[in-house]
Design a protein around this motif. Structure first.
Motif, PDB file in Angstrom:
ATOM      1  N   ALA A 167      13.671   6.145  12.576  1.00 54.69           N
ATOM      2  CA  ALA A 167      12.236   5.938  12.384  1.00 54.69           C
ATOM      3  C   ALA A 167      11.901   4.516  12.804  1.00 54.69           C
ATOM      4  N   VAL A 168      11.036   4.374  13.803  1.00 50.92           N
ATOM      5  CA  VAL A 168      10.684   3.045  14.290  1.00 50.92           C
ATOM      6  C   VAL A 168       9.273   2.695  13.827  1.00 50.92           C
ATOM      7  N   GLY A 169       9.190   1.651  13.039  1.00 43.19           N
ATOM      8  CA  GLY A 169       7.906   1.184  12.555  1.00 43.19           C
ATOM      9  C   GLY A 169       7.600   1.592  11.127  1.00 43.19           C
ATOM     10  N   ARG A 170       6.752   0.803  10.491  1.00 45.33           N
ATOM     11  CA  ARG A 170       6.399   1.010   9.081  1.00 45.33           C
ATOM     12  C   ARG A 170       5.747   2.362   8.844  1.00 45.33           C
ATOM     13  N   ILE A 171       4.786   2.723   9.677  1.00 44.62           N
ATOM     14  CA  ILE A 171       4.020   3.937   9.422  1.00 44.62           C
ATOM     15  C   ILE A 171       4.901   5.171   9.542  1.00 44.62           C
ATOM     16  N   LEU A 177       9.389   9.274   4.733  1.00 45.38           N
ATOM     17  CA  LEU A 177      10.037   9.146   3.431  1.00 45.38           C
ATOM     18  C   LEU A 177       9.057   9.277   2.275  1.00 45.38           C
ATOM     19  N   GLN A 178       7.755   9.439   2.603  1.00 43.88           N
ATOM     20  CA  GLN A 178       6.711   9.602   1.585  1.00 43.88           C
ATOM     21  C   GLN A 178       6.799   8.490   0.542  1.00 43.88           C
ATOM     22  N   THR A 179       6.655   7.262   1.036  1.00 47.13           N
ATOM     23  CA  THR A 179       6.731   6.093   0.175  1.00 47.13           C
ATOM     24  C   THR A 179       5.811   5.018   0.726  1.00 47.13           C
ATOM     25  N   ASP A 180       5.455   4.057  -0.117  1.00 46.25           N
ATOM     26  CA  ASP A 180       4.714   2.891   0.349  1.00 46.25           C
ATOM     27  C   ASP A 180       5.586   1.632   0.290  1.00 46.25           C
ATOM     28  N   THR A 181       6.880   1.830   0.169  1.00 43.99           N
ATOM     29  CA  THR A 181       7.821   0.708   0.163  1.00 43.99           C
ATOM     30  C   THR A 181       7.749  -0.041   1.492  1.00 43.99           C
ATOM     31  N   PRO A 182       7.699  -1.371   1.473  1.00 46.31           N
ATOM     32  CA  PRO A 182       7.643  -2.130   2.726  1.00 46.31           C
ATOM     33  C   PRO A 182       8.848  -1.836   3.620  1.00 46.31           C
ATOM     34  N   ILE A 183       8.637  -1.926   4.918  1.00 49.85           N
ATOM     35  CA  ILE A 183       9.703  -1.591   5.861  1.00 49.85           C
ATOM     36  C   ILE A 183      10.916  -2.499   5.684  1.00 49.85           C
ATOM     37  N   GLY A 184      10.684  -3.736   5.288  1.00 49.42           N
ATOM     38  CA  GLY A 184      11.810  -4.643   5.086  1.00 49.42           C
ATOM     39  C   GLY A 184      12.772  -4.178   4.009  1.00 49.42           C
ATOM     40  N   ARG A 185      12.270  -3.366   3.076  1.00 42.66           N
ATOM     41  CA  ARG A 185      13.136  -2.826   2.022  1.00 42.66           C
ATOM     42  C   ARG A 185      13.651  -1.435   2.351  1.00 42.66           C
ATOM     43  N   ASN A 197      19.091  17.123   4.832  1.00 40.18           N
ATOM     44  CA  ASN A 197      19.505  15.765   4.456  1.00 40.18           C
ATOM     45  C   ASN A 197      20.033  14.993   5.658  1.00 40.18           C
ATOM     46  N   THR A 198      19.282  15.072   6.738  1.00 40.72           N
ATOM     47  CA  THR A 198      19.675  14.371   7.960  1.00 40.72           C
ATOM     48  C   THR A 198      19.626  12.868   7.725  1.00 40.72           C
ATOM     49  N   PRO A 199      20.684  12.132   8.072  1.00 37.56           N
ATOM     50  CA  PRO A 199      20.657  10.676   7.914  1.00 37.56           C
ATOM     51  C   PRO A 199      19.493  10.075   8.698  1.00 37.56           C
ATOM     52  N   LEU A 200      18.767   9.178   8.062  1.00 29.11           N
ATOM     53  CA  LEU A 200      17.613   8.533   8.678  1.00 29.11           C
ATOM     54  C   LEU A 200      17.763   7.023   8.541  1.00 29.11           C
ATOM     55  N   VAL A 201      17.640   6.334   9.667  1.00 24.78           N
ATOM     56  CA  VAL A 201      17.702   4.872   9.700  1.00 24.78           C
ATOM     57  C   VAL A 201      16.326   4.348  10.080  1.00 24.78           C
ATOM     58  N   VAL A 202      15.888   3.321   9.395  1.00 26.49           N
ATOM     59  CA  VAL A 202      14.587   2.698   9.643  1.00 26.49           C
ATOM     60  C   VAL A 202      14.782   1.383  10.381  1.00 26.49           C
ATOM     61  N   THR A 203      13.960   1.140  11.385  1.00 21.35           N
ATOM     62  CA  THR A 203      13.974  -0.152  12.059  1.00 21.35           C
ATOM     63  C   THR A 203      12.562  -0.510  12.478  1.00 21.35           C
ATOM     64  N   TYR A 204      12.423  -1.695  13.049  1.00 24.00           N
ATOM     65  CA  TYR A 204      11.108  -2.164  13.461  1.00 24.00           C
ATOM     66  C   TYR A 204      10.666  -1.477  14.754  1.00 24.00           C
ATOM     67  N   HIS A 205       9.356  -1.343  14.907  1.00 23.03           N
ATOM     68  CA  HIS A 205       8.787  -0.745  16.114  1.00 23.03           C
ATOM     69  C   HIS A 205       8.979  -1.693  17.292  1.00 23.03           C
ATOM     70  N   PRO A 206       9.308  -1.164  18.470  1.00 20.26           N
ATOM     71  CA  PRO A 206       9.464  -2.040  19.638  1.00 20.26           C
ATOM     72  C   PRO A 206       8.245  -2.919  19.911  1.00 20.26           C
ATOM     73  N   ALA A 207       7.035  -2.394  19.675  1.00 21.80           N
ATOM     74  CA  ALA A 207       5.833  -3.210  19.893  1.00 21.80           C
ATOM     75  C   ALA A 207       5.816  -4.414  18.952  1.00 21.80           C
ATOM     76  N   TYR A 208       6.276  -4.215  17.714  1.00 22.47           N
ATOM     77  CA  TYR A 208       6.370  -5.327  16.762  1.00 22.47           C
ATOM     78  C   TYR A 208       7.426  -6.327  17.217  1.00 22.47           C
ATOM     79  N   LEU A 209       8.549  -5.828  17.720  1.00 21.59           N
ATOM     80  CA  LEU A 209       9.615  -6.728  18.177  1.00 21.59           C
ATOM     81  C   LEU A 209       9.170  -7.564  19.372  1.00 21.59           C
ATOM     82  N   LEU A 210       8.296  -7.017  20.197  1.00 22.10           N
ATOM     83  CA  LEU A 210       7.764  -7.796  21.310  1.00 22.10           C
ATOM     84  C   LEU A 210       6.911  -8.961  20.803  1.00 22.10           C
ATOM     85  N   ARG A 211       6.223  -8.742  19.681  1.00 24.61           N
ATOM     86  CA  ARG A 211       5.398  -9.800  19.092  1.00 24.61           C
ATOM     87  C   ARG A 211       6.214 -10.740  18.207  1.00 24.61           C
ATOM     88  N   SER A 212       7.321 -10.241  17.672  1.00 28.87           N
ATOM     89  CA  SER A 212       8.134 -11.016  16.720  1.00 28.87           C
ATOM     90  C   SER A 212       9.593 -10.982  17.155  1.00 28.87           C
TER      91      SER A 212
END
Length: 234
Positions: A167-171, A177-185, A197-212
């Motif tokens: 999953a790329v990006g907060r939204i 995951l049906q949560t409002d937990t910040p992406i950093g957590r 129960n497929t394993p799911l990894v969260v990371t930042y969106h590429p558009a965000y990484l271009l800005r940060s």
């Protein structure tokens, strides 16, 4: 140090340091063997062309929310239909709305570099968004829009049966995951999704990484987690 990996890390924007000695250079990331992705490794897992065609037709004709009135075209998804890795973003942008393909433009180029860095060309993964239509002015998806599109995404995941979801990006992460937990957590650990129960990894969106760009090192650790999960999958 592997020259190909160095090139991809540089493309992502992570500097590679070398020792000025005869000793082996330090590794910037865990040395995990990439998945082979052999043809036919998932024999029988690929859905029939008819099932895919039927689903794509439903998406093209969808009028469940108001986004159908402003779209140029729907953005169904693209990639290998029995991919081991399924990448899920938030919604199409202007480029995607014009071309009908998710993750094009600069963000798409960075995503391509990110998956190549763990040994997977774009053609070996499946890529889709939560929404199949572009929200006006690239605003955040509304709940009714995400809810209307989620059955289509769920069917795509069921057809592909990936080993890992990214999953790329907060939204995207919060909706899946049906949560409002910040992406950093949410990132930094393996989540699970769906009845399998497929394993799911969260990371930042590429558009965000271009800005940060300073966050790219964190994204690399997430990608290494994906790589390790894939190497452990049967």
């Amino acid at each position: 140090m592997n020259a190909v990996r160095d090139r991809y890390l540089a493309e992502i924007g992570i500097p590679v340091w070398r020792l000025r000695t005869a000793a082996p250079a330090a590794q910037p990331a865990p040395a995990i063997v990439a998945p082979a992705g052999e043809p036919g490794a998932l024999i029988g897992a690929t859905a029939s062309d008819g099932a895919w065609a039927e689903l794509a037709a439903k998406v093209r004709a969808c009028t469940l929310c108001g986004l159908h009135r402003s779209r140029t075209q729907t953005v169904f998804g693209v990639g290998k239909r029995d991919a081991r890795l399924f990448v899920i973003g938030e919604a199409p942008g202007a480029d995607e709305d014009r071309q009908g393909e998710p993750f094009v433009g600069r963000a798409g180029q960075l995503l391509n570099a990110m998956v190549r860095a763990i040994g997977l060309p774009r053609s070996e993964v499946y890529i889709a968004n939560i929404l199949k239509c572009r929200p006006p002015n690239n605003r955040d998806p509304e709940q009714i829009e995400s809810a209307s599109c989620t059955p289509y995404l769920s069917q795509q995941i069921e057809l592909v049966q990936p080993r890992v979801l990214l999953a790329v990006g907060r939204i995207s992460a919060q909706w899946l995951l049906q949560t409002d937990t910040p992406i950093g957590r949410l990132r930094g650990r393996v989540q699970s999704y769906g009845p399998r129960n497929t394993p799911l990894v969260v990371t930042y969106h590429p558009a965000y990484l271009l800005r940060s760009p300073l966050e790219k090192a964190k994204a690399w650790t997430d990608l290494c987690m994906v790589k390790e999960l894939l190497s452990q999958s049967p």
